[in-house]
Motif scaffolding. Structure first.
Motif, mmCIF file in Angstrom:
data_model
loop_
_atom_site.group_PDB
_atom_site.id
_atom_site.type_symbol
_atom_site.label_atom_id
_atom_site.label_comp_id
_atom_site.label_asym_id
_atom_site.label_seq_id
_atom_site.Cartn_x
_atom_site.Cartn_y
_atom_site.Cartn_z
ATOM 1 N N GLN A 281 0.841 -1.179 0.000
ATOM 2 C CA GLN A 281 0.000 0.000 0.000
ATOM 3 C C GLN A 281 0.887 1.243 0.000
ATOM 4 O O GLN A 281 1.855 1.297 0.749
ATOM 5 C CB GLN A 281 -0.846 -0.045 1.280
ATOM 6 N N ILE A 282 0.546 2.210 -0.831
ATOM 7 C CA ILE A 282 1.157 3.526 -0.673
ATOM 8 C C ILE A 282 0.050 4.500 -0.275
ATOM 9 O O ILE A 282 -1.019 4.505 -0.876
ATOM 10 C CB ILE A 282 1.942 4.006 -1.926
ATOM 11 N N ARG A 326 -4.603 -9.739 6.761
ATOM 12 C CA ARG A 326 -3.353 -9.016 7.031
ATOM 13 C C ARG A 326 -2.255 -9.403 6.063
ATOM 14 O O ARG A 326 -1.171 -9.789 6.445
ATOM 15 C CB ARG A 326 -2.883 -9.253 8.459
ATOM 16 N N ARG A 327 -2.555 -9.289 4.803
ATOM 17 C CA ARG A 327 -1.543 -9.654 3.827
ATOM 18 C C ARG A 327 -0.562 -8.538 3.580
ATOM 19 O O ARG A 327 0.520 -8.758 3.074
ATOM 20 C CB ARG A 327 -2.244 -9.966 2.506
ATOM 21 N N ILE A 328 -1.002 -7.304 3.856
ATOM 22 C CA ILE A 328 -0.151 -6.179 3.476
ATOM 23 C C ILE A 328 1.163 -6.227 4.255
ATOM 24 O O ILE A 328 1.164 -6.236 5.475
ATOM 25 C CB ILE A 328 -0.897 -4.852 3.707
ATOM 26 N N ASP A 329 2.279 -6.308 3.526
ATOM 27 C CA ASP A 329 3.552 -6.452 4.237
ATOM 28 C C ASP A 329 4.394 -5.180 4.199
ATOM 29 O O ASP A 329 5.392 -5.077 4.907
ATOM 30 C CB ASP A 329 4.344 -7.665 3.710
ATOM 31 N N ARG A 365 2.908 -1.315 12.024
ATOM 32 C CA ARG A 365 4.058 -2.146 12.415
ATOM 33 C C ARG A 365 3.626 -3.251 13.342
ATOM 34 O O ARG A 365 4.100 -4.375 13.263
ATOM 35 C CB ARG A 365 5.120 -1.282 13.083
ATOM 36 N N PHE A 366 2.712 -2.903 14.228
ATOM 37 C CA PHE A 366 2.216 -3.892 15.163
ATOM 38 C C PHE A 366 1.557 -5.042 14.409
ATOM 39 O O PHE A 366 1.647 -6.195 14.794
ATOM 40 C CB PHE A 366 1.217 -3.224 16.110
ATOM 41 N N ALA A 367 0.914 -4.684 13.310
ATOM 42 C CA ALA A 367 0.252 -5.714 12.510
ATOM 43 C C ALA A 367 1.231 -6.433 11.588
ATOM 44 O O ALA A 367 0.840 -7.241 10.760
ATOM 45 C CB ALA A 367 -0.872 -5.090 11.699
ATOM 46 N N GLY A 368 2.514 -6.095 11.707
ATOM 47 C CA GLY A 368 3.523 -6.861 10.984
ATOM 48 C C GLY A 368 3.936 -6.269 9.648
ATOM 49 O O GLY A 368 4.639 -6.915 8.876
ATOM 50 N N ALA A 369 3.519 -5.062 9.356
ATOM 51 C CA ALA A 369 3.925 -4.465 8.081
ATOM 52 C C ALA A 369 5.147 -3.567 8.290
ATOM 53 O O ALA A 369 5.293 -2.931 9.324
ATOM 54 C CB ALA A 369 2.777 -3.660 7.501
ATOM 55 N N GLN A 370 6.009 -3.546 7.283
ATOM 56 C CA GLN A 370 7.121 -2.583 7.289
ATOM 57 C C GLN A 370 6.603 -1.247 6.795
ATOM 58 O O GLN A 370 5.746 -1.224 5.904
ATOM 59 C CB GLN A 370 8.111 -2.999 6.225
ATOM 60 N N THR A 371 7.127 -0.155 7.305
ATOM 61 C CA THR A 371 6.685 1.147 6.777
ATOM 62 C C THR A 371 7.878 2.050 6.486
ATOM 63 O O THR A 371 8.962 1.866 7.042
ATOM 64 C CB THR A 371 5.793 1.908 7.781
ATOM 65 N N LEU A 475 8.493 -0.036 -3.160
ATOM 66 C CA LEU A 475 7.255 -0.793 -3.373
ATOM 67 C C LEU A 475 7.468 -2.097 -4.131
ATOM 68 O O LEU A 475 6.806 -3.089 -3.856
ATOM 69 C CB LEU A 475 6.219 0.074 -4.113
ATOM 70 N N ILE A 476 8.376 -2.091 -5.116
ATOM 71 C CA ILE A 476 8.473 -3.312 -5.915
ATOM 72 C C ILE A 476 9.875 -3.899 -6.033
ATOM 73 O O ILE A 476 10.033 -5.017 -6.514
ATOM 74 C CB ILE A 476 7.910 -3.113 -7.354
#
Ligand code: GDP
Length: 481
Positions: A281-282, A326-329, A365-371, A475-476
């Protein structure tokens, strides 16, 4: 206008074939942000850069020479409109160039990338292919997620409480008056429902006008109806607590049913069919517009971003966790239109962005995604310069403000180029939230899109940008290894 380096012996046909094969990995990237944050421009610029072979120094797969080519390919999902890339590009390349129409509903587009892996084994197996699905949708729609766990009564209480606050008085009064004039216990009546819904929508929209820039209260479709404009699912409004239990044929009961229908036929399908399928996601943020409007707008933007990103909250209490897996990584937060500032202020803009998305980031971040946070300009409309002012040297930006833009006593005609010192961003983002502190004088104008574009080696016009390459790499990049 696709370029393919043919030295490795691929043809365009191969790519289309490969794309249709079930084995081609697909990366779905959501591009979101509140209205006019810069989604359309970002996607158009991203596609154009990849198709035109522009040089993107921060995009490693490209600088390492491993990106062989990109092509727009047919999207398998026929139910979602296609992102109107060609029209948007035509507007930007027109004479004179104009900014294209902004995002009003969900749309998507598929790019197929052909690349050489830098992993030995994968490389031995030949060139690799990646489908990049870009999904553009209004950030306003994300505001609806919390509504899923609210009853009509809870939502009404909250919405009316906000509407009655002093800072919203100006916008909310006509709606509150319309409420007073309506007997919600009376027999349901379509005209009364429409009148209330219209007054409520106008209040939500008025809060977002340029000068006020108060963002953004749910329901999201009231602001960005997409294809649902005028449909019964959007014909409701928050109502005061009734003095006794409403009869089922009352206006109150009808609007309560419509609120429930909105959850079932609008909110749930969007999250299930689109949002839950995103890999990355952006989130684009127009921080400068809020800074222009003052501290209230800044806190308001922060609140809106926090609610928009509440979808990353974990836990069983959250009804959506059943829908989202919660797929968004990875999430990239980007402050757009950085070209409205001299580059010496970009670090400060990033600090402001970090502060604005602080709560949202923590959740993600808590949900496991990098930002990550970046200040970018997908299409740069200004250049930089310096002027002397009373012995001081000021860093300026140079460009042509859009017709009708006003600064002090000047109204711009859309033709005159100016050098502008937009003001100093504060060192501490905190001061932007405070009403008591003297807010720095900041002037961000809207500029016309760039003209006299440079050309790539293949003769394609290239839009100048700021850190778009870094955004693309984040992103990619790792999917092209
Ligand atoms: P959205 O689709 O509603 O998120 O927004 P758009 O992409 O249509 O952008 C809204 C407006 O912001 C555009 O019409 C431009 O005026 C401006 N804009 C967007 N991106 C940039 C940028 O990179 N630089 C500058 N100077 N303006 C931009």
């Amino acid at each position: 206008p696709t370029i393919f380096v043919d030295e490795v012996g691929i043809t365009l046909g191969n790519i289309a074939d490969a794309a249709s094969g079930a084995i081609t990995p697909t990366l779905r990237i959501g591009v979101t942000g509140l209205s006019r944050a810069g989604k359309t421009i970002f996607i158009t610029a991203l596609i154009h850069n990849l198709l035109s072979g522009a040089t993107l120094p921060g995009f490693q797969a490209m600088t390492q020479g491993r990106l062989i080519g990109a092509q727009l390919t047919e999207h398998p999902d026929n139910a979602t409109p296609r992102f109107a890339y060609e029209n948007h590009l035509a507007a930007l390349l027109g004479t004179p160039p104009t900014w294209p129409e902004s995002t009003r509903r969900i749309s998507q587009v598929r790019l197929t990338l052909r690349y050489q892996s830098d992993r030995w084994l994968k490389n031995r197996m030949g060139l690799s292919t990646l489908n990049l699905d870009i999904v553009d949708y209004p950030g306003e729609w994300l505001l609806d997620l919390p509504l899923l766990s609210k009853s009509f009564r809870q939502w009404s209480d909250e919405a009316l409480d906000l509407a009655q606050r002093p800072n919203r008085e100006e916008e909310a009064t006509p709606f509150l008056e319309a409420l007073k004039a309506t007997d919600t216990m009376a027999q349901a009546d379509e005209t009364a429902a429409e009148t209330l819904a219209l007054a409520f929508t106008q209040y939500l929209r008025a809060s977002k006008q340029d000068a006020r820039a108060l963002s953004t209260l749910p329901p999201g479709r009231f602001l960005m109806p997409g294809d649902l404009e005028g449909s019964p699912a959007l014909t409701f409004a928050p109502l005061p607590k009734p003095s006794h239990a409403p009869r089922s044929n009352s206006l109150y009961a009808m609007l309560e049913r419509r609120f429930e229908a909105y959850k079932t036929v609008v909110i749930r399908p969007f999250f299930r069919d689109h949002f839950a399928r995103l890999d990355r996601q952006i989130v684009l943020v127009d921080a400068l517009r809020a800074l222009n409007a003052g501290p209230e707008a800044v806190s308001d933007l922060e609140n809106a971003l926090t609610s928009v990103l509440a979808c990353y909250r974990q836990g069983r209490v959250n009804p959506i966790s059943r829908i989202l897996n919660r797929r968004i990584d990875k999430i990239l937060f980007a402050a757009t239109k950085a070209d409205l500032l001299h580059h010496t202020s970009h670090a400060k803009l990033e600090a402001i962005l970090n502060r604005l998305v602080m709560n949202a980031t923590r959740r993600a971040r808590f949900a496991g995604a990098q930002t990550q946070s970046l200040a970018i300009a997908a299409i740069r409309a200004t250049r930089e310069g310096r002027i002397k002012d009373n012995g001081d040297t000021l860093d300026t930006i140079i460009g042509t403000p859009e017709q009708g833009q006003v600064l002090g006593d000047t109204t711009y005609d859309g033709e005159t180029e100016i050098a502008l010192f937009p003001g100093d961003l504060p060192d501490s983002p905190e001061s932007l939230f405070k009403t008591d502190e003297s807010t720095p004088e900041l002037n961000f104008l809207r500029f016309l899109p760039p003209t006299d574009l440079q050309r790539s080696e293949t003769g394609e016009p290239i839009f100048p940008n700021i850190r778009l390459d870094r955004a693309i790499d984040y992103l990619i990049g790792d999917k092209l290894q």
